[in-house]
Design an enzyme around this catalytic site. Structure first.
Site, PDB file in Angstrom:
ATOM      1  CG  ASN A 208      -0.210  -0.066   2.495  1.00 43.58           C
ATOM      2  OD1 ASN A 208       0.592   0.927   2.804  1.00 43.58           O
ATOM      3  ND2 ASN A 208      -0.187  -1.103   3.087  1.00 43.58           N
ATOM      4  CG  ASP A 277      -6.095  -5.348   6.249  1.00 39.57           C
ATOM      5  OD1 ASP A 277      -5.809  -5.478   7.412  1.00 39.57           O
ATOM      6  OD2 ASP A 277      -6.607  -4.432   5.684  1.00 39.57           O
ATOM      7  CG  PHE A 321      -2.527   5.343  13.644  1.00 40.64           C
ATOM      8  CD1 PHE A 321      -1.920   5.455  14.856  1.00 40.64           C
ATOM      9  CD2 PHE A 321      -2.234   6.821  12.518  1.00 40.64           C
ATOM     10  CE1 PHE A 321      -1.192   6.523  15.293  1.00 40.64           C
ATOM     11  CE2 PHE A 321      -1.629   7.763  13.388  1.00 40.64           C
ATOM     12  CZ  PHE A 321      -1.013   7.577  14.586  1.00 40.64           C
ATOM     13  CE  LYS A 339      -7.931  -3.666  14.406  1.00 39.20           C
ATOM     14  NZ  LYS A 339      -6.927  -3.873  13.599  1.00 39.20           N
TER      15      LYS A 339
END
Ligand code: CTP
Length: 402
Positions: A208, A277, A321, A339
């Site tokens: 990315n 991911d 983030f 999370k």
């Protein structure tokens, strides 16, 4: 950054003395007032006039030089001084300071100091390894002197070794950090940054556009508050911040391992990394010919490193983030809960001046109790500073900091 700070720069007789010229310029650019003090040997390498012109102040080379005036030169310099920096510092100078010798303008100035002292040694690598020098450095460290390690590389004597004066940028960062709020002294902060790369074959990967700038700024901000920082970084073009332990990784699996290796010692974990991911189920370690690549690529999910860190026992603040384009606060809050985070920093990717590769960012900080703080578009270093301030507050609330 250094406005109103009075700094004495000691220059000693090393071939690296010419680099002190650039140090004076950078300190002045940052707003410091700089008085240069040179040893006699240093004046053989660079003329005092060069330093006088650049610092716009007289240079002290002789301890009796100002004796005809009302004040004593080396004492006057140390009055209301904020910091003394010796760069380059020779083995001789370090030895004299360790032994309490004051036989010239510079050593007399250092003897009268009532402020932090930073030394940047530069010398031949064998001299640097000398046990007498190393024990002098240890002694001075015990007395609170801060050292900026020399770097490996080619030396003036023609060999390559560990002894080159640290680069100007690192020296300046260290000086700036002395003036920072040292609230995180004795604490360890773990930061992840940059993208990960998930190989398809020997030459192709899934990744990315993350550049790591936000994470590197967060690592520098933690360091500036006195923390011991471990920066786990995916591939980036960035120089790691000075005085930060950088662990370079490629894949999400490698990042996961590096985080697991360090998480237990961390008092705060800040995961800015844009972890892929997904990864290809089967990666070839050879280059696959395009004709042989199947029409569809089978992918599997990578481990969620942040979620896993949240389940590791221990008292630490955990910050994630979230890069979002829609329902920013709602989506980020969902991630925070899922999370088990203490705080989440959400980027609005659609906002101008925010997100990947930019030097600025615009974020919303959300904490576990639901407090939402929106920051305007700011340089990433300033965003990092706000984030660290919020983390320090959380650490105090959690009893991790007094
Ligand atoms: N993260 C992680 N390990 C992963 C994926 C993400 O540690 N395998 C961390 C990131 O460093 C970041 C946060 O989790 O702190 C991002 O959360 P995530 O849910 O992965 O965000 P997105 O990938 O953007 O999720 P979505 O696409 O569902 O919005």
């Amino acid at each position: 950054m250094l406005h109103g700070k009075k700094i004495a720069l000691g220059v000693t007789g090393s071939i690296a003395a010419y680099k002190a010229v650039e140090i004076v310029r950078r300190l002045k650019e940052l707003g410091a007032s700089v008085r240069v003090v040179m040893t006699n040997h240093a004046t053989r390498f660079v003329s005092p006039l060069t330093f006088a012109v650049l610092s716009e102040q007289p240079v002290l080379t002789d301890e009796f030089q100002d004796g005809s005036q009302e004040t004593i030169g080396h004492i006057a310099i140390t009055d209301s001084l904020d910091l003394a920096l010796v760069a380059p510092a020779t083995a001789n100078l370090i030895g004299k300071v360790a032994a309490g010798i004051a036989d010239d303008a510079l050593t007399s100035t250092l003897m009268a100091l009532d402020c932090p002292l930073v030394m940047a040694p530069a010398m031949n690598d064998r001299m640097y390894r000398n046990p007498a020098l190393q024990s002098n450095i240890s002694l001075l460290k015990e007395r609170g002197v801060r050292f900026i390690e020399p770097e490996p590389g080619p030396l003036a004597c023609g060999v390559s070794g560990h002894g080159r004066l640290a680069d100007t940028k690192s020296i300046i960062q260290r000086v700036v950090s002395v003036f920072g709020n040292q609230v995180l002294t004795g604490k360890t902060v773990l930061v992840t940054a940059g993208p990960t790369r998930e190989p398809v074959d020997a030459v192709r990967f899934i990744s990315n556009p993350s550049t790591g700038k936000m994470g590197y700024a967060v690592a520098a901000a933690a360091r500036d508050r006195g923390a011991q920082v471990v920066l786990v970084s995916g591939p980036t073009q960035l120089e790691p911040p000075a005085a930060v332990e950088c662990v370079h990784v490629g894949t999400a699996a490698e990042m996961r391992k590096a985080v697991r290796d360090h998480v237990k010692e961390a008092h705060a974990v800040i995961m800015t990394a844009a972890v892929s991911d997904f990864r290809p189920v089967a990666a070839s370690n050879r280059k696959v010919k395009k004709e042989a690549v199947p029409d569809t690529l089978a992918l599997e999910r990578t481990e969620d490193i942040l979620r896993e860190a949240g389940s590791i026992p221990g008292s630490r603040v955990l910050v994630g983030f979230a890069a979002e384009t829609d329902s920013i606060v709602q989506n980020a809050t969902d991630k925070l809960q899922k999370k088990n985070l203490d705080m989440i920093v959400a980027n609005d990717l659609l906002q101008k001046g925010a997100g990947f590769a930019s030097d600025t960012n615009s974020v919303t900080i959300i904490d576990r109790s639901g407090v939402v703080t929106e920051l305007p578009v700011l340089p990433k270093a300033e965003i990092a500073s706000h984030i660290l301030d919020n983390i320090v507050e959380l650490m105090v609330k959690r009893g991790i900091l007094p």
